[in-house]
Design a protein around this motif. Structure first.
Motif, PDB file in Angstrom:
ATOM      1  N   VAL A 217      53.128  -9.634  12.578  1.00 33.77           N
ATOM      2  CA  VAL A 217      52.576  -9.694  13.931  1.00 33.77           C
ATOM      3  C   VAL A 217      51.144 -10.190  13.842  1.00 33.77           C
ATOM      4  CG1 VAL A 217      51.895  -8.342  15.948  1.00 33.77           C
ATOM      5  CG2 VAL A 217      54.067  -7.857  14.789  1.00 33.77           C
TER       6      VAL A 217
ATOM      7  N   TRP B   2      55.858 -12.209  16.242  1.00 31.59           N
ATOM      8  CA  TRP B   2      55.152 -12.071  17.525  1.00 31.59           C
ATOM      9  C   TRP B   2      53.724 -12.526  17.319  1.00 31.59           C
ATOM     10  CZ3 TRP B   2      55.117 -12.147  22.513  1.00 31.59           C
ATOM     11  CH2 TRP B   2      53.999 -11.694  23.222  1.00 31.59           C
TER      12      TRP B   2
ATOM     13  N   THR C 278      44.776  -3.384  11.847  1.00 28.02           N
ATOM     14  CA  THR C 278      45.711  -4.502  11.804  1.00 28.02           C
ATOM     15  C   THR C 278      45.039  -5.636  11.043  1.00 28.02           C
ATOM     16  OG1 THR C 278      44.994  -5.613  13.850  1.00 28.02           O
ATOM     17  CG2 THR C 278      46.595  -3.807  14.060  1.00 28.02           C
TER      18      THR C 278
ATOM     19  N   GLN D 263      51.748  -3.900   9.804  1.00 30.01           N
ATOM     20  CA  GLN D 263      52.559  -4.637  10.771  1.00 30.01           C
ATOM     21  C   GLN D 263      53.042  -3.737  11.901  1.00 30.01           C
ATOM     22  OE1 GLN D 263      52.316  -7.888  10.550  1.00 30.01           O
ATOM     23  NE2 GLN D 263      51.126  -7.291   8.749  1.00 30.01           N
ATOM     24  N   LEU D 264      53.391  -2.504  11.572  1.00 29.66           N
ATOM     25  CA  LEU D 264      53.801  -1.565  12.621  1.00 29.66           C
ATOM     26  C   LEU D 264      52.626  -1.227  13.525  1.00 29.66           C
ATOM     27  CD1 LEU D 264      56.157   0.831  10.616  1.00 29.66           C
ATOM     28  CD2 LEU D 264      56.779  -1.090  12.104  1.00 29.66           C
TER      29      LEU D 264
ATOM     30  N   ALA E 136      52.407  -4.152  15.840  1.00 30.20           N
ATOM     31  CA  ALA E 136      53.517  -4.188  16.787  1.00 30.20           C
ATOM     32  C   ALA E 136      53.313  -3.176  17.901  1.00 30.20           C
ATOM     33  CB  ALA E 136      54.834  -3.920  16.054  1.00 30.20           C
ATOM     34  N   GLU E 137      52.843  -1.990  17.537  1.00 31.11           N
ATOM     35  CA  GLU E 137      52.648  -0.939  18.533  1.00 31.11           C
ATOM     36  C   GLU E 137      51.467  -1.226  19.455  1.00 31.11           C
ATOM     37  OE1 GLU E 137      52.382   2.364  15.917  1.00 31.11           O
ATOM     38  OE2 GLU E 137      54.544   2.416  15.526  1.00 31.11           O
TER      39      GLU E 137
ATOM     40  N   ALA F 211      50.745  -4.432  20.384  1.00 33.96           N
ATOM     41  CA  ALA F 211      50.996  -5.728  21.019  1.00 33.96           C
ATOM     42  C   ALA F 211      51.000  -5.601  22.538  1.00 33.96           C
ATOM     43  CB  ALA F 211      52.326  -6.291  20.533  1.00 33.96           C
TER      44      ALA F 211
ATOM     45  N   ARG G  88      58.223  -3.705  22.447  1.00 32.65           N
ATOM     46  CA  ARG G  88      57.522  -3.232  21.247  1.00 32.65           C
ATOM     47  C   ARG G  88      58.468  -2.446  20.354  1.00 32.65           C
ATOM     48  NH1 ARG G  88      52.967   0.191  23.219  1.00 32.65           N
ATOM     49  NH2 ARG G  88      53.574  -0.271  25.359  1.00 32.65           N
TER      50      ARG G  88
ATOM     51  N   LEU H 278      60.476  -4.886  18.505  1.00 32.42           N
ATOM     52  CA  LEU H 278      59.654  -5.535  17.495  1.00 32.42           C
ATOM     53  C   LEU H 278      59.496  -4.636  16.272  1.00 32.42           C
ATOM     54  CD1 LEU H 278      57.905  -7.972  16.751  1.00 32.42           C
ATOM     55  CD2 LEU H 278      56.022  -6.917  18.021  1.00 32.42           C
ATOM     56  N   VAL H 279      59.261  -3.352  16.505  1.00 32.75           N
ATOM     57  CA  VAL H 279      59.164  -2.393  15.403  1.00 32.75           C
ATOM     58  C   VAL H 279      60.452  -2.388  14.589  1.00 32.75           C
ATOM     59  CG1 VAL H 279      59.116   0.088  14.880  1.00 32.75           C
ATOM     60  CG2 VAL H 279      57.406  -0.905  16.419  1.00 32.75           C
TER      61      VAL H 279
ATOM     62  N   ILE I  47      60.735  -5.520  12.444  1.00 32.21           N
ATOM     63  CA  ILE I  47      59.849  -5.466  11.280  1.00 32.21           C
ATOM     64  C   ILE I  47      60.384  -4.510  10.215  1.00 32.21           C
ATOM     65  CG2 ILE I  47      57.538  -4.761  10.516  1.00 32.21           C
ATOM     66  CD1 ILE I  47      56.565  -5.782  13.293  1.00 32.21           C
TER      67      ILE I  47
END
Length: 372
Positions: free
Chosen positions: A22, A107, A309, A344-345, A348-349, A351, A358, A361-362, A365
């Motif tokens: 992400v 993403w 991130t 990455q998580l 994603a959280e 985003a 989301r 997306l999690v 990943i």
């Protein structure tokens, strides 16, 4: 053909480019391919400091490694100059997505300032539409090739200018046509988020998310302004929140720290820090801690539980990719695959997507890392 960074970052034999990632902090005008700049410069008679792509890439890397955000930003005069037409903006945006796909990004939030792309007659809305066309073309090409990526525009206002309300209204007009968030960018010191209080109030009323560049070229008070005046849900870089952390004592095995009230607030509420390791080193954002990547407070923030991130900021200027940035952190701090998954998580959280998206997306990943 892509001019993307050719490094092959590996972790235990795993090519990091194959992992789903992400990207939250990636500037459109900082991610051009050098060959594209050369080709777009010719018809408008723009003089360049080098005539081949390798030499031009080296020029950008050299000029960007100044230790000053102000000097770093001067390199953008060249990239924005070739992004003043529909055709230029669309091509750059399309190639931007292609390069994200090659880097394993699933993403991506692409930030840029439309007000800097009007010198050849485009309106603000026309500029946004041209970029969206390129993004859509890139996504469609990826889909046709059996690859998956989603992207969104982060519409930025330049903080040293006075068009904040106008750009916020622009972002809202395009919220259902590709725009997913708002940002303020440009010189940080001396241009606080409070200058755009009316814009941020409008966005909050309309339920439109904002991230704010803060804690890069200015310190804790700039971060406070981003959160209070800017209603920021994320901090662009945010690395200087570490100035509000005191190391009381440390030995070979343990460090004892205390957090100031603002640092505690950022940590407790999971406000994402959009750190960009190479860029933070280049612009002097981490100068207070040292002059190499091992001095970056990223690891301190991570170990303390901040939502860190990893991002590129400007792939051209830093001669980098998201995979390369992860590889540099592995080398600097000895991270393993589980650490990279956490980063990455975290992204994603944070985003700017609906909750259900989301969650998907999690899952994407986690599956990708699980199959690595």
């Amino acid at each position: 053909m892509s001019d993307a960074v050719a490094d092959e970052p590996l972790l235990g034999g795993i090519d990091l480019r194959t992992l789903p990632k992400v990207s939250l902090h990636d500037h459109l005008d900082g991610g051009l391919r050098p060959q594209t700049i050369i080709e777009l410069a010719e018809p408008i008679g723009l003089a360049l400091p080098a005539s081949d792509d390798a030499a031009l890439a080296a020029w950008f890397a050299e000029k960007s490694d100044s230790g000053s955000l102000v000097e770093y930003l001067k390199t953008f005069d060249l990239t924005t100059a070739v992004m003043q037409t529909r055709e230029g903006l669309t091509r750059v945006a399309r190639e931007f997505v292609e390069d994200l796909v090659a880097d394993g990004v699933v993403w991506g939030e692409i930030r840029w300032a439309p007000e800097q792309h009007l010198t050849r007659g485009l309106s603000l809305d026309e500029a946004v539409e041209a970029v969206q066309l390129g993004l859509d073309e890139g996504v469609d090409a990826a889909d046709a090739a059996g690859q998956s990526i989603r992207v969104g525009q982060l519409i930025s206002a330049m903080r040293h200018l006075d068009r904040g309300r106008e750009i916020a209204e622009l972002a809202l007009r395009h919220r259902d046509r590709g725009a997913v968030g708002f940002d303020i960018a440009g010189p940080e010191a001396g241009f606080p988020a409070s200058r755009f209080a009316d814009a941020f109030a409008l966005l909050a009323r309309e339920g439109f998310p904002a991230t704010v560049h803060a804690g890069e070229a200015d310190g804790v008070e700039s971060i406070r302004g981003a959160l209070v005046d800017g209603r920021a849900l994320r901090l662009g870089h945010g690395v200087r929140i570490a100035e509000d952390i005191t190391i009381e004592s440390q030995d070979d095995e343990m460090s004892y720290v205390s957090l100031g009230h603002l640092a505690q607030w950022v940590k407790d509420r999971g406000i994402a820090l959009e750190t960009s390791p190479s860029s933070n080193l280049q612009t002097g954002a981490i100068a207070a801690w040292g002059d190499d990547l091992t001095a970056h407070p990223f690891d301190l923030l991570y170990q303390l539980g901040f939502r860190v991130t990893v991002n590129t900021d400007n792939r051209l200027m830093s001669a980098t990719s998201l995979s390369r940035e992860l590889g540099l952190l592995v080398d600097a701090f000895g991270y393993d695959l589980d650490d990279l998954l956490t980063f990455q998580l975290n992204a994603a959280e944070a985003a700017f997507l609906p909750l259900e998206d989301r969650a998907e997306l999690v899952e994407l990943i986690e599956d990708g890392f699980g199959n690595a």
